[in-house]
Design a protein around this motif. Structure first.
Motif, short mmCIF file in Angstrom:
data_model
loop_
_atom_site.label_atom_id
_atom_site.label_comp_id
_atom_site.label_asym_id
_atom_site.label_seq_id
_atom_site.Cartn_x
_atom_site.Cartn_y
_atom_site.Cartn_z
N UNK A 34 -9.73 -0.62 -0.52
CA UNK A 34 -8.32 -0.26 -0.47
C UNK A 34 -7.69 -0.61 0.86
N UNK A 35 -8.39 -0.33 1.95
CA UNK A 35 -7.87 -0.68 3.28
C UNK A 35 -7.75 -2.19 3.45
N UNK A 36 -8.73 -2.91 2.90
CA UNK A 36 -8.68 -4.38 2.98
C UNK A 36 -7.49 -4.94 2.21
N UNK A 37 -7.25 -4.40 1.01
CA UNK A 37 -6.12 -4.86 0.20
C UNK A 37 -4.79 -4.57 0.91
N UNK A 38 -4.68 -3.39 1.53
CA UNK A 38 -3.46 -3.05 2.27
C UNK A 38 -3.24 -4.04 3.41
N UNK A 39 -4.32 -4.34 4.15
CA UNK A 39 -4.21 -5.27 5.27
C UNK A 39 -3.80 -6.67 4.79
N UNK A 40 -4.42 -7.14 3.71
CA UNK A 40 -4.09 -8.47 3.19
C UNK A 40 -2.65 -8.52 2.67
N UNK A 41 -2.24 -7.48 1.96
CA UNK A 41 -0.88 -7.45 1.41
C UNK A 41 0.16 -7.45 2.53
N UNK A 42 -0.09 -6.65 3.57
CA UNK A 42 0.85 -6.61 4.69
C UNK A 42 0.86 -7.95 5.44
N UNK A 43 -0.31 -8.58 5.56
CA UNK A 43 -0.38 -9.88 6.24
C UNK A 43 0.42 -10.93 5.48
N UNK A 44 0.20 -11.00 4.16
CA UNK A 44 0.92 -11.98 3.35
C UNK A 44 2.42 -11.69 3.35
N UNK B 220 4.37 -6.38 -4.72
CA UNK B 220 3.90 -5.93 -3.41
C UNK B 220 3.75 -4.42 -3.37
N UNK B 221 4.77 -3.69 -3.82
CA UNK B 221 4.71 -2.24 -3.75
C UNK B 221 3.73 -1.65 -4.74
N UNK B 222 3.55 -2.31 -5.89
CA UNK B 222 2.54 -1.83 -6.83
C UNK B 222 1.15 -1.96 -6.22
N UNK B 223 0.88 -3.12 -5.59
CA UNK B 223 -0.42 -3.34 -4.96
C UNK B 223 -0.64 -2.35 -3.82
N UNK B 224 0.39 -2.17 -2.98
CA UNK B 224 0.28 -1.23 -1.87
C UNK B 224 0.06 0.19 -2.39
N UNK B 225 0.81 0.56 -3.43
CA UNK B 225 0.68 1.91 -3.99
C UNK B 225 -0.71 2.20 -4.52
N UNK C 122 -7.03 7.11 -0.55
CA UNK C 122 -6.99 8.57 -0.53
C UNK C 122 -8.04 9.17 -1.45
N UNK C 123 -8.10 8.67 -2.70
CA UNK C 123 -9.06 9.21 -3.65
C UNK C 123 -10.49 8.89 -3.22
N UNK D 38 -9.42 9.70 -13.02
CA UNK D 38 -9.10 9.39 -14.41
C UNK D 38 -7.65 8.91 -14.54
N UNK D 39 -6.72 9.60 -13.85
CA UNK D 39 -5.31 9.20 -13.89
C UNK D 39 -5.13 7.80 -13.31
N UNK D 40 -5.77 7.55 -12.15
CA UNK D 40 -5.68 6.23 -11.52
C UNK D 40 -6.26 5.16 -12.42
N UNK D 41 -7.36 5.46 -13.07
CA UNK D 41 -8.00 4.52 -13.99
C UNK D 41 -7.05 4.15 -15.14
N UNK D 42 -6.40 5.14 -15.72
CA UNK D 42 -5.47 4.90 -16.82
C UNK D 42 -4.26 4.11 -16.36
N UNK D 43 -3.74 4.42 -15.18
CA UNK D 43 -2.60 3.69 -14.64
C UNK D 43 -2.94 2.23 -14.39
N UNK D 44 -4.13 1.97 -13.85
CA UNK D 44 -4.54 0.59 -13.60
C UNK D 44 -4.71 -0.18 -14.89
N UNK D 45 -5.23 0.48 -15.93
CA UNK D 45 -5.34 -0.17 -17.23
C UNK D 45 -3.95 -0.51 -17.77
N UNK D 46 -3.01 0.43 -17.62
CA UNK D 46 -1.64 0.19 -18.09
C UNK D 46 -0.98 -0.97 -17.35
#
Length: 222
Positions: free
Chosen positions: A23-33, A71-76, A83-84, A108-116
């Protein structure tokens, strides 16, 4: 505490530690791009330019909106994973029912949201393809030299679909196909990574169940 529960705690600890680091890596890459102006500078500059005539301006506006939303979906999701994952690491260490139960529900909620979101992305794939090809077509059709130069230089392509160009070499891909193929490949890689993350999250959530059950039993016996 049984040996199986001990192993489950070890797995949860390392899986959540990996989730936090990813998660931290994705945040760093997204902010860099997002904020490094040297990244795809030519194409970035062209997309951000809002002085083009219609319909090119409208297509670029749609692309800018799509990029911001993505961008904001990826960051979110990355922040939620951090956090989780951190809560899961702490919960695996101290075996607190006040952390493990909310952690399981959050996972479980995060899993369902990612599937959606994944299903939505698949549904929107044709729409994204159409927008990208419209962008390339309008750039060539309206002779927007900055956009055309960026495409031909970055992707070693020539012309656009449905716009014959006698200057193109035999077998050379059109810029419509080259730009979309590169974007589609990038989205495929991202989708595979997300699928692996989702599978690991589902596995982590399942492993958490016996720890929560055993913890409740221990509390009920006291």
């Amino acid at each position: 505490m049984s040996f199986c529960t001990f192993l489950a705690r070890i797995f949860i600890f390392f899986l959540n530690l990996a989730q936090t680091l990813v998660g931290l890596t994705v945040i760093a890459l997204a902010l860099w791009i997002r904020f490094d102006k040297s990244f795809e500078s030519e194409i970035r500059t062209n997309i951000l330019r809002d002085t083009d005539p219609e319909p090119l301006a409208g297509v670029k506006s749609d692309i800018r909106t799509g990029i911001i939303v993505a961008f904001w979906i990826i960051i979110g999701f990355a922040i939620a994973n951090v956090i989780i994952g951190f809560v899961g690491v702490i919960g695996a260490v101290i075996r607190s029912k006040y952390l493990l139960a909310p952690y399981f529900l959050s996972m479980v909620v995060l899993f369902l949201l990612e599937i959606a979101v994944g299903i939505t992305a698949l549904v929107k794939r044709k729409s994204v393809r159409r927008t990208v090809k419209e962008y390339v077509f309008d750039s060539f059709n309206m002779n927007s030299q900055p956009d055309v130069s960026a495409f031909t230089f970055r992707y070693n392509c020539c012309g656009a679909d449905n716009l014959p160009n006698v200057e193109c070499f035999a077998g050379q891909p059109t810029c419509s196909s080259a730009v979309w193929d590169r974007l589609d490949f990038t989205m495929m890689i991202f989708g595979i990574v997300m699928l692996i993350i989702v599978v690991l999250q589902a596995l982590t959530a399942l492993i958490t169940v016996p720890i929560i059950v055993e913890r409740k039993r221990e509390v009920s016996y006291q």
